[in-house]
Design a protein around this motif. Structure first.
Motif, PDB file in Angstrom:
ATOM      1  N   HIS A 107      -8.113  -2.130  -0.119  1.00 31.86           N
ATOM      2  CA  HIS A 107      -7.096  -1.800  -1.117  1.00 31.86           C
ATOM      3  C   HIS A 107      -6.988  -2.901  -2.164  1.00 31.86           C
ATOM      4  O   HIS A 107      -7.002  -2.637  -3.376  1.00 31.86           O
ATOM      5  CB  HIS A 107      -5.757  -1.593  -0.415  1.00 31.86           C
ATOM      6  CG  HIS A 107      -4.574  -1.568  -1.323  1.00 31.86           C
ATOM      7  ND1 HIS A 107      -4.354  -0.564  -2.250  1.00 31.86           N
ATOM      8  CD2 HIS A 107      -3.532  -2.446  -1.469  1.00 31.86           C
ATOM      9  CE1 HIS A 107      -3.242  -0.812  -2.921  1.00 31.86           C
ATOM     10  NE2 HIS A 107      -2.723  -1.944  -2.469  1.00 31.86           N
ATOM     11  N   PRO A 125       0.811  -1.227   0.000  1.00 32.47           N
ATOM     12  CA  PRO A 125       0.000   0.000   0.000  1.00 32.47           C
ATOM     13  C   PRO A 125       0.845   1.278   0.000  1.00 32.47           C
ATOM     14  O   PRO A 125       0.357   2.333  -0.422  1.00 32.47           O
ATOM     15  CB  PRO A 125      -0.818  -0.134   1.293  1.00 32.47           C
ATOM     16  CG  PRO A 125      -0.968  -1.607   1.478  1.00 32.47           C
ATOM     17  CD  PRO A 125       0.349  -2.183   1.045  1.00 32.47           C
ATOM     18  N   PRO A 131      -4.611   5.558   0.722  1.00 32.04           N
ATOM     19  CA  PRO A 131      -4.299   5.511  -0.710  1.00 32.04           C
ATOM     20  C   PRO A 131      -4.790   6.750  -1.447  1.00 32.04           C
ATOM     21  O   PRO A 131      -5.814   7.336  -1.109  1.00 32.04           O
ATOM     22  CB  PRO A 131      -5.028   4.248  -1.187  1.00 32.04           C
ATOM     23  CG  PRO A 131      -6.106   4.015  -0.185  1.00 32.04           C
ATOM     24  CD  PRO A 131      -5.572   4.511   1.124  1.00 32.04           C
TER      25      PRO A 131
END
Length: 343
Positions: A262, A123, A215
């Motif tokens: 994610h 990530p 993100p």
């Protein structure tokens, strides 16, 4: 006073000559650093190699950030895939997804025979992807450099970096075998990557703890563009989620929701763009002792991860499968004593 200014300007005018002589000395000793096109030592070193004609071809391109750079053994990968393919790391520590997209496009332009690409990601790669920071060097200038129409010294004057040149001059060449036990050593393996197995005392606590950023949607857009670009050129693209240290996830994502969200988004966009997904975190289920920080595995575990990537690449078929199924692998014990568990 007139004599003072005459002497001052004589010295000032002589500095470029002295700098040029120093560069010539380093050229003769084959110790001249690459011009700092990107300011990333590994990227610039590889550009210098490209100018010299190395590698001659690339079949399998390794792309992404440090989890690819440290986590894939090019030699093991090549052997697993039959020993005839040319494997090369275009990965670099610290790259975000949009920068990996830029660098991948550059290498595909120069090596149109590339037929596969692998990225091992976390990530952290999806943090902060504004368009203006995507280009890590001036492509037009680098193309001119690779054409070798101008001398290496010309580029050192154009990209003036005396501090870097003097640092290289003062450093003794480092003789070290892989894996490296210290962070920050400027050595590449024959495939352009690095393998690390530092003892705990050589890893700062801030790096060991890591971060788990929110993100940036622009990073997902960059991954989508990258996957589409590779698919349109007939290049198989395998995106692998890297193993993450259990203690790191317990600290930042105890219920697993952040990582799951994610990966769901990544799976969806890869499937849409004809790419492939592999969850190494789930498949390998590595223990705490397999990591030297939050998301980088120690060198003794790199062959295991590399073999899993090779097996996944071999299973790819046409049309692409959005996710590659595989049996859970069990890590072999590392060669030296396990790193003590830290959370």
């Amino acid at each position: 006073m007139r004599g003072f200014f005459a002497g001052f300007f004589s010295v000032l005018g002589g500095l470029p000559l002295l700098y040029g002589l120093l560069l010539l000395l380093l050229v003769n000793e084959e110790h001249l650093p690459p011009p700092p096109f990107s300011g990333r030592w590994d990227v610039d070193r590889k550009l210098q190699d490209l100018r010299a004609g190395r590698p001659e071809r690339i079949d399998l391109l390794l792309i992404g950030s440090s989890t690819t750079f440290y986590g894939v053994d090019g030699g093991v990968l090549r052997a697993q895939l039959g020993g005839r393919i040319a494997v090369f790391h275009a990965s670099s520590p610290g790259l975000k997804i949009h920068q990996s997209e830029f660098l991948t496009r550059f290498y595909v332009e120069h090596f149109p025979e590339i037929d596969s690409a692998i990225m091992v990601s976390t990530p952290l790669d999806f943090e902060n992807c504004p368009r203006e920071s995507a280009a890590i060097f001036d492509s037009a200038q680098v193309r001119r450099y690779l054409a070798a129409a101008d001398s290496e010294i010309f580029w050192h004057f154009k990209y003036f970096d005396p501090a870097g040149v003097f640092e290289t001059m003062l450093q003794r060449p480092v003789q070290a075998a892989m894996p490296l036990t210290r962070l920050g050593l400027r050595l590449l393996d024959p495939y352009g990557g690095q393998q690390l197995d530092p003892p705990p005392e050589n890893v700062p606590q801030s790096i060991f703890r890591g971060v788990f950023p929110e993100p940036d949607p622009r990073c997902y857009q960059a991954l989508s563009r990258l996957a589409r670009f590779l698919h349109e050129r007939g290049i198989r693209f395998l995106f692998a989620q890297a193993p993450l240290r259990p203690g790191y996830l317990a600290r930042y994502d105890p219920d697993g929701r952040r990582l799951a969200a994610h990966l769901a988004r990544v799976r969806q966009l890869l499937a849409r763009e004809g790419a492939h997904f592999l969850n190494l975190h789930e498949q390998l289920a590595l223990p705490e002792a397999a990591f030297f920080d939050a998301y980088h595995i120690r060198a003794p575990y790199v062959p295991l991860q590399t073999r899993s990537l090779a097996e996944a690449l071999q299973r790819l078929s046409s049309p692409p499968m959005p996710e590659i199924a595989g049996s859970r692998a069990h890590p072999r014990p590392p060669s030296r004593s396990d790193v003590a568990s830290r959370t």
